[in-house]
Design a protein around this motif. Structure first.
Motif, mmCIF file in Angstrom:
data_model
loop_
_atom_site.group_PDB
_atom_site.id
_atom_site.type_symbol
_atom_site.label_atom_id
_atom_site.label_comp_id
_atom_site.label_asym_id
_atom_site.label_seq_id
_atom_site.Cartn_x
_atom_site.Cartn_y
_atom_site.Cartn_z
ATOM 1 N N PRO A 178 1.332 -2.424 5.864
ATOM 2 C CA PRO A 178 0.154 -2.106 5.009
ATOM 3 C C PRO A 178 0.402 -1.091 4.076
ATOM 4 O O PRO A 178 0.123 -1.181 2.904
ATOM 5 C CB PRO A 178 -1.047 -1.756 5.977
ATOM 6 C CG PRO A 178 -0.320 -1.497 7.258
ATOM 7 C CD PRO A 178 1.171 -2.253 7.224
ATOM 8 N N ARG A 179 1.120 0.058 4.535
ATOM 9 C CA ARG A 179 1.164 1.025 3.411
ATOM 10 C C ARG A 179 2.321 0.524 2.491
ATOM 11 O O ARG A 179 1.978 0.784 1.395
ATOM 12 C CB ARG A 179 2.065 2.254 4.240
ATOM 13 C CG ARG A 179 2.848 3.170 3.658
ATOM 14 C CD ARG A 179 2.206 4.189 2.663
ATOM 15 N NE ARG A 179 3.071 5.476 2.282
ATOM 16 C CZ ARG A 179 3.318 5.677 1.159
ATOM 17 N NH1 ARG A 179 2.573 5.157 0.159
ATOM 18 N NH2 ARG A 179 4.068 6.704 0.873
ATOM 19 N N TYR A 180 3.198 -0.315 2.623
ATOM 20 C CA TYR A 180 4.371 -0.465 1.735
ATOM 21 C C TYR A 180 3.349 -1.620 0.741
ATOM 22 O O TYR A 180 3.506 -1.488 -0.369
ATOM 23 C CB TYR A 180 5.342 -1.446 2.530
ATOM 24 C CG TYR A 180 6.180 -2.255 1.516
ATOM 25 C CD1 TYR A 180 7.306 -1.377 0.936
ATOM 26 C CD2 TYR A 180 6.145 -3.562 1.295
ATOM 27 C CE1 TYR A 180 8.195 -1.978 0.027
ATOM 28 C CE2 TYR A 180 7.032 -4.265 0.470
ATOM 29 C CZ TYR A 180 7.941 -3.301 -0.356
ATOM 30 O OH TYR A 180 8.958 -3.924 -1.257
ATOM 31 N N MET A 181 2.414 -2.464 1.430
ATOM 32 C CA MET A 181 1.792 -3.328 0.562
ATOM 33 C C MET A 181 0.943 -2.815 -0.356
ATOM 34 O O MET A 181 0.937 -3.065 -1.503
ATOM 35 C CB MET A 181 0.908 -4.246 1.396
ATOM 36 C CG MET A 181 1.367 -5.340 2.190
ATOM 37 S SD MET A 181 0.647 -5.989 3.385
ATOM 38 C CE MET A 181 -0.508 -7.186 2.446
ATOM 39 N N VAL A 182 0.162 -1.545 -0.160
ATOM 40 C CA VAL A 182 -0.760 -0.731 -0.881
ATOM 41 C C VAL A 182 0.220 -0.243 -2.063
ATOM 42 O O VAL A 182 -0.211 -0.248 -3.122
ATOM 43 C CB VAL A 182 -1.616 -0.168 -0.123
ATOM 44 C CG1 VAL A 182 -2.332 0.970 -1.237
ATOM 45 C CG2 VAL A 182 -2.402 -0.644 0.700
ATOM 46 N N TRP A 183 1.378 0.246 -1.566
ATOM 47 C CA TRP A 183 2.202 1.082 -2.629
ATOM 48 C C TRP A 183 2.893 0.187 -3.673
ATOM 49 O O TRP A 183 2.937 0.684 -4.801
ATOM 50 C CB TRP A 183 3.236 1.770 -1.727
ATOM 51 C CG TRP A 183 4.574 2.302 -2.524
ATOM 52 C CD1 TRP A 183 4.490 3.490 -3.330
ATOM 53 C CD2 TRP A 183 5.760 1.776 -2.919
ATOM 54 N NE1 TRP A 183 5.570 3.622 -4.038
ATOM 55 C CE2 TRP A 183 6.254 2.664 -3.752
ATOM 56 C CE3 TRP A 183 6.348 0.575 -2.566
ATOM 57 C CZ2 TRP A 183 7.729 2.236 -4.153
ATOM 58 C CZ3 TRP A 183 7.780 0.047 -3.173
ATOM 59 C CH2 TRP A 183 8.234 1.275 -4.012
ATOM 60 N N ARG A 184 3.166 -1.067 -3.309
ATOM 61 C CA ARG A 184 3.771 -1.889 -3.989
ATOM 62 C C ARG A 184 3.204 -2.319 -5.156
ATOM 63 O O ARG A 184 3.627 -2.362 -6.237
ATOM 64 C CB ARG A 184 4.117 -3.146 -3.137
ATOM 65 C CG ARG A 184 5.352 -3.641 -3.359
ATOM 66 C CD ARG A 184 5.725 -5.211 -2.871
ATOM 67 N NE ARG A 184 6.493 -5.952 -3.867
ATOM 68 C CZ ARG A 184 6.190 -6.572 -4.777
ATOM 69 N NH1 ARG A 184 4.960 -6.607 -4.919
ATOM 70 N NH2 ARG A 184 6.934 -7.142 -5.638
ATOM 71 N N GLU A 185 1.616 -2.400 -5.102
ATOM 72 C CA GLU A 185 0.787 -2.611 -6.173
ATOM 73 C C GLU A 185 1.000 -1.522 -7.388
ATOM 74 O O GLU A 185 0.240 -1.563 -8.399
ATOM 75 C CB GLU A 185 -0.601 -2.892 -5.877
ATOM 76 C CG GLU A 185 -0.693 -3.931 -4.816
ATOM 77 C CD GLU A 185 -0.440 -5.356 -5.273
ATOM 78 O OE1 GLU A 185 0.783 -5.436 -6.035
ATOM 79 O OE2 GLU A 185 -0.798 -6.320 -4.874
ATOM 80 N N THR A 186 1.434 -0.428 -6.851
ATOM 81 C CA THR A 186 1.473 0.888 -7.604
ATOM 82 C C THR A 186 2.601 1.283 -8.598
ATOM 83 O O THR A 186 2.534 1.997 -9.342
ATOM 84 C CB THR A 186 0.969 2.274 -6.972
ATOM 85 O OG1 THR A 186 2.159 2.399 -6.071
ATOM 86 C CG2 THR A 186 -0.187 2.085 -6.060
#
Ligand code: ATP
Ligand code: MG
Ligand code: MG
Length: 326
Positions: A178-186
């Motif tokens: 989940p942390r990776y998914m949110v980061w990826r959009e940034t």
């Protein structure tokens, strides 16, 4: 993970190149009729197209012509298609029960769609993925169920931005999904501008896929400028179309009642014409019962289902307006 390869597929009968800027190459094939393409069936997307054909958005999406059942021989040379008006997967599979005839054949169902490149000559094509996130709330929730530390995701993160992991993550050499998914959009403009350039193909050669980290407004403007460079007529046509799409979105029952995630606007122009269409509804879902509508221009917070679709459309309009004035 975004898998995509731009490629040319020469139609057997029509002999014109087709450009695919996203998705798996095997998901698409030439349609049986000129001006049509086939996309691997996803029931969710089919449901959307059925509703869209009755909605005010109909002029802004590819025409949907039903589900087509295709028998794919291994050599892919010979194919047979059976037309279905409403695609029921199990029926489709049952249509091929002749064992001898189907030896080595795989049956696959496809959505039959208007080829948006059909009317263009040597088109320039751009896929912009719209919205402030490209995963579903359900995908994030699933990733949160048993969050394991992922070394592979940590490494992907460091490759793009060595300063992205926090001290704890650095110590553990891992991040959760989940942390990776949110980061990826940034790392792209998705989180900030509500859209990102997914791929681009210019008329002569030059197809670019390297937009994963095209993030700032300036970088995005530069990319869009390159796209329309030499086609001044395209800019005002794109603006007209985008504004018409925005007006239709604002009164569309479909748009009001759906969370539109991972969907794109496909921009196409040549020396004479230009057009924008909404494509890819594989992750467009009806809103949950307790939420009759969303705003599409509000901030996303986990659980509010806001997709930021209008944030992206508004920013695209603003940016094309800036480019026009240059
Ligand atoms: P992903 O989910 O990775 O974005 P996908 O398999 O859902 O991919 P789409 O996004 O629908 O596939 O389409 C991939 C590409 O194929 C688009 O970027 C565009 O270049 C091309 N394409 C899709 N639909 C059409 C269409 N109707 N006419 C012309 N080109 C199309
Ligand atoms: Mg797509
Ligand atoms: Mg998709």
């Amino acid at each position: 993970i975004v898998h995509w390869t731009p490629f040319f597929q020469t139609y057997k009968k029509q002999r014109y190149p087709w450009v695919q800027l996203a998705g798996h190459q095997g998901n698409f094939r030439a349609g049986p009729m000129p001006g049509t393409i086939l996309k691997k069936l996803c029931p969710q997307e089919e449901a959307c197209f059925q509703l869209l054909m009755q909605d005010v958005l109909r002029p802004y999406v590819p025409e949907y012509k039903g589900v087509l059942d295709v028998r794919e021989l291994e050599d892919r040379g010979k194919t047979e298609a059976n037309n279905h008006t409403d695609g029921i997967l199990t029926n489709n599979i049952e249509t091929t029960n002749d064992k001898e005839e189907n030896k080595g054949a795989i049956v696959a169902s496809y959505l039959q769609l208007q080829d948006l490149l059909g009317e263009f000559e040597q088109p320039c094509v751009m896929d912009c993925k719209i919205g402030v996130r490209t995963y579903l709330e359900s995908e994030l929730a699933k990733a949160k169920e048993r969050p394991k530390l992922r070394k592979d995701m940590y490494e992907k993160m460091v490759q793009v931005d060595p300063s992205a992991p926090n001290a704890e993550e650095r110590r553990l050499q891992g991040v959760t999904k989940p942390r990776y998914m949110v980061w990826r959009e940034t790392i792209s403009s998705t989180a900030t501008l509500g859209f990102r350039v997914e791929g681009m193909k210019l008329a002569r050669g030059g197809s670019s896929k390297d937009f994963k980290t095209t993030r700032t407004r300036e970088q995005v403007i530069e990319a869009l400028q390159r796209f329309v460079d030499g086609y001044p007529h395209a800019i005002s046509k794109y603006l007209q179309h985008l504004k018409a799409i925005r007006a239709a979105l604002n009164i569309s029952p479909f748009f009001a009642s759906h969370e539109v995630v991972g969907s794109s606007l496909l921009f196409v122009h040549d020396t004479k014409c230009a057009g924008v269409w909404m494509i890819d509804f594989a992750k467009t879902l009806p809103l949950p019962q307790h939420l009759p509508r969303i705003r599409h221009d509000a901030d996303w917070q986990v659980g509010n289902h806001e997709d930021g679709y209008l944030i992206g459309v508004n920013n695209l309009i603003e940016i094309f307006e800036e480019i026009k004035e240059c």
